[in-house]
Design an enzyme around this catalytic site. Structure first.
Site, short mmCIF file in Angstrom:
data_model
loop_
_atom_site.label_atom_id
_atom_site.label_comp_id
_atom_site.label_asym_id
_atom_site.label_seq_id
_atom_site.Cartn_x
_atom_site.Cartn_y
_atom_site.Cartn_z
N ASP A 1 8.89 4.41 13.27
CA ASP A 1 9.50 3.35 14.07
C ASP A 1 10.94 3.03 13.66
OD1 ASP A 1 8.48 2.18 11.75
OD2 ASP A 1 7.28 0.66 12.76
N ASP B 1 1.56 5.05 1.43
CA ASP B 1 1.24 6.04 2.46
C ASP B 1 1.80 7.38 2.04
OD1 ASP B 1 -0.05 4.30 4.38
OD2 ASP B 1 1.91 3.38 4.60
N ASP C 1 0.85 -1.18 0.00
CA ASP C 1 0.00 0.00 0.00
C ASP C 1 0.90 1.24 0.00
OD1 ASP C 1 0.95 0.10 2.67
OD2 ASP C 1 -0.78 -1.07 3.33
P1 ATP Z 1 3.67 -2.73 5.36
O1 ATP Z 1 2.83 -1.82 4.54
O2 ATP Z 1 4.55 -3.66 4.62
O3 ATP Z 1 2.89 -3.41 6.40
P2 ATP Z 1 4.71 -0.33 6.51
O4 ATP Z 1 6.06 0.01 7.02
O5 ATP Z 1 4.18 0.48 5.38
O6 ATP Z 1 4.73 -1.86 6.15
P3 ATP Z 1 2.38 0.53 7.88
O7 ATP Z 1 1.72 -0.09 9.04
O8 ATP Z 1 1.68 0.60 6.57
O9 ATP Z 1 3.74 -0.27 7.71
O10 ATP Z 1 2.83 1.97 8.33
C1 ATP Z 1 3.36 2.94 7.45
C2 ATP Z 1 4.47 3.73 8.13
O11 ATP Z 1 3.97 4.41 9.29
C3 ATP Z 1 5.62 2.89 8.65
O12 ATP Z 1 6.56 2.59 7.65
C4 ATP Z 1 6.18 3.76 9.73
O13 ATP Z 1 6.95 4.81 9.22
C5 ATP Z 1 4.92 4.37 10.34
N1 ATP Z 1 4.38 3.53 11.44
C6 ATP Z 1 3.42 2.59 11.35
N2 ATP Z 1 3.19 2.02 12.52
C7 ATP Z 1 4.02 2.61 13.40
C8 ATP Z 1 4.25 2.47 14.80
N3 ATP Z 1 3.58 1.59 15.52
N4 ATP Z 1 5.18 3.27 15.37
C9 ATP Z 1 5.86 4.19 14.63
N5 ATP Z 1 5.69 4.35 13.33
C10 ATP Z 1 4.79 3.59 12.70
MG MG Z 2 2.27 0.40 4.47
#
Ligand code: ATP
Ligand code: MG
Length: 448
Positions: A135, A61, A59
């Site tokens: 994170d 963001d 996805d």
């Molecule tokens: P994926 O989409 O593969 O699950 P992602 O890294 O994009 O991985 P998301 O949950 O979509 O994970 O979150 C998008 C972004 O938001 C992360 O890459 C991070 O920068 C931030 N983020 C998400 N959850 C947290 C958290 N619990 N603490 C801090 N930052 C977070």
């Molecule tokens: Mg994501």
């Protein structure tokens, strides 16, 4: 917060190599619109990281300096969601682009629990502030739509190149703020093959107990990402190695500690089967996954009740109640899934019993009414798939599977399905099994 004077590094398009073709065109539309209106428009997080390592982002963001209301006003199909963090979902048919306003503000604006957990954090900030709330450093790379550069405040670029998973700031503080970050560490290690840095790994042990306070609904969401993301077996191994698995499935974790080889063999069948389906872009059903994962615990409890001389149908129903009751206290598997899990479980002894007395090679028309009844069950195929996984680890005789397989529609020919593609919603109206999954609470025997 963690640094007052971040000095960003700018990585040019030529250097990072991300091309617009790697970005969903809906995300590009959102970025473009924000940019045209004079707002900053960046991709951040998993999509940048995944594009850099050559994986297809799941996805996209977007992060901006526009406020949620300002973002919403720019798009026809957009809504503001979330209470804890207000974000905007811009909807394009099946694709949703999540748009977040930079988070920031000073520490005083963030409400924390006694354990340091962030409770409310809705104060807008700048890109320079937003970065410190992310994170892992590899998740904190910003792709700037205006310049096509990646902006890096935290040496995330080096981490991606080196396959390193490093929390920004003090790991213990960051896990205390949000313990789910420990599960995310396991997940990214599994998904990307990245290695946790020593600090990021070492802080898990003293913080892991904090996962007990996380809402079961959130742990359900995380479980789905962990086990249905296409890297479920590896996620399981990471969780076990980091001693986190018990915070999702305590009963199963305990059984694994006692008899790892036998139980892990079944889990491997289930999780790798799911991984293969995800890789083949076939749909996966979480009811099948959870029914499989909780099966060893169910078996153990069922045996207990059989020893108490409870009849076998009741023993299974009571064990199912117990397993589900205890599982949902940790991971809030919704009722629509637990209902299906009960049916899948109840099918197992029936398939075993009638399969064992079935004659190989008998034409369909000459099967007994009981056999036909099972074959007509809406969940027959799912039940058989599960039976065959159990046969693969020696829990059930292969000949029983072979008997039923003769009559199963030749799905293998249509794409090698191992796990059901869909589970009919009106499963209760078919077949011989309990119409409504049996709630046996009212007649539950007492434990000795
Ligand atoms: P994926 O989409 O593969 O699950 P992602 O890294 O994009 O991985 P998301 O949950 O979509 O994970 O979150 C998008 C972004 O938001 C992360 O890459 C991070 O920068 C931030 N983020 C998400 N959850 C947290 C958290 N619990 N603490 C801090 N930052 C977070
Ligand atoms: Mg994501």
């Amino acid at each position: 917060m963690y640094s007052n004077r971040p000095v960003p590094v700018h990585i040019s398009a030529a250097e990072h190599g991300i091309t617009p073709e790697q970005i969903s065109h809906h995300a590009l539309t959102v970025l473009q619109r924000l940019h045209e209106q004079g707002y900053g428009a960046y991709l951040v997080g998993g999509c940048v990281r995944d594009a850099l390592v050559g994986q297809l982002p799941k996805d996209f963001d977007v992060v901006t300096d526009a406020r949620p209301e300002q973002v919403r006003a720019l798009f026809r199909h957009a809504r503001i969601i979330g209470r804890r963090f207000r974000i905007v979902h811009v909807i394009f048919g099946h694709e949703v682009i999540e748009v977040t306003t930079f988070r920031g503000g000073d520490d005083d604006a963030v409400r924390r629990s006694d354990q340091g957990r962030i409770l409310r954090d809705n104060v807008f900030g700048t890109l320079e502030e937003d970065v410190w709330r992310r994170d892992f450093a590899c998740n904190a790379l910003y792709y700037d739509f205006a310049t096509a550069e990646i902006i890096d405040f935290v040496q995330g670029w080096q981490d991606v190149s080196a396959g390193r998973l490093r929390l920004i700031g003090n790991p213990q503080t960051r896990y205390q703020e949000d313990p789910v970050r420990m599960l995310r560490a396991a997940r990214f290690a599994a998904k990307l093959g990245f290695k946790l840095t020593e600090d990021t790994a070492a802080a898990i042990h003293p913080c892991r107990h904090l996962l007990k306070d996380i809402a079961p609904a959130r742990l359900f969401d995380e479980s789905i990402k962990l086990f249905q993301g296409g890297y479920g077996w590896s996620a399981f191994e990471q969780l076990r190695a980091l001693d986190l698995f018990g915070f999702l499935f305590a009963g199963l974790d305990e059984l694994l500690n006692r008899d790892y080889v036998r139980i892990a063999a079944l889990l491997k069948q289930i999780l790798q089967g799911t991984d293969e389906r995800v890789a083949a872009q076939l749909p996966v059903n979480p009811a099948f996954l959870f029914a499989g994962m909780l099966w060893p615990d169910l078996t153990r409890r069922r045996e207990y009740w059989l020893h108490q001389r409870v009849d076998s149908e009741t023993a299974l129903a009571v064990a199912a109640d117990e397993v589900i009751d205890s599982a949902v206290r940790q991971v809030a598997i919704p009722r629509r899934l637990t209902d299906l899990m009960r049916v899948l479980w109840a099918l197992q002894p029936q398939l075993e019993r009638w399969g064992a007395i079935g004659e190989p090679g008998l034409p369909l028309a000459q099967l007994s009414a009981d056999h036909k009844h099972l074959l007509a069950h809406a969940w027959f195929r799912a039940g058989l798939d599960f039976l065959c996984l159990r046969a693969a680890v020696g829990e059930v005789s292969e000949s029983i599977c072979a008997f039923w397989r003769q009559y199963a529609p030749a799905r293998e020919a249509q794409g090698g399905e191992l796990i059901p593609t869909h589970l009919p919603e009106d499963f209760a109206s078919h077949g011989s099994l309990p119409d409504r999954p049996r709630r046996s609470r009212h007649r539950r025997p007492r434990r000795a």
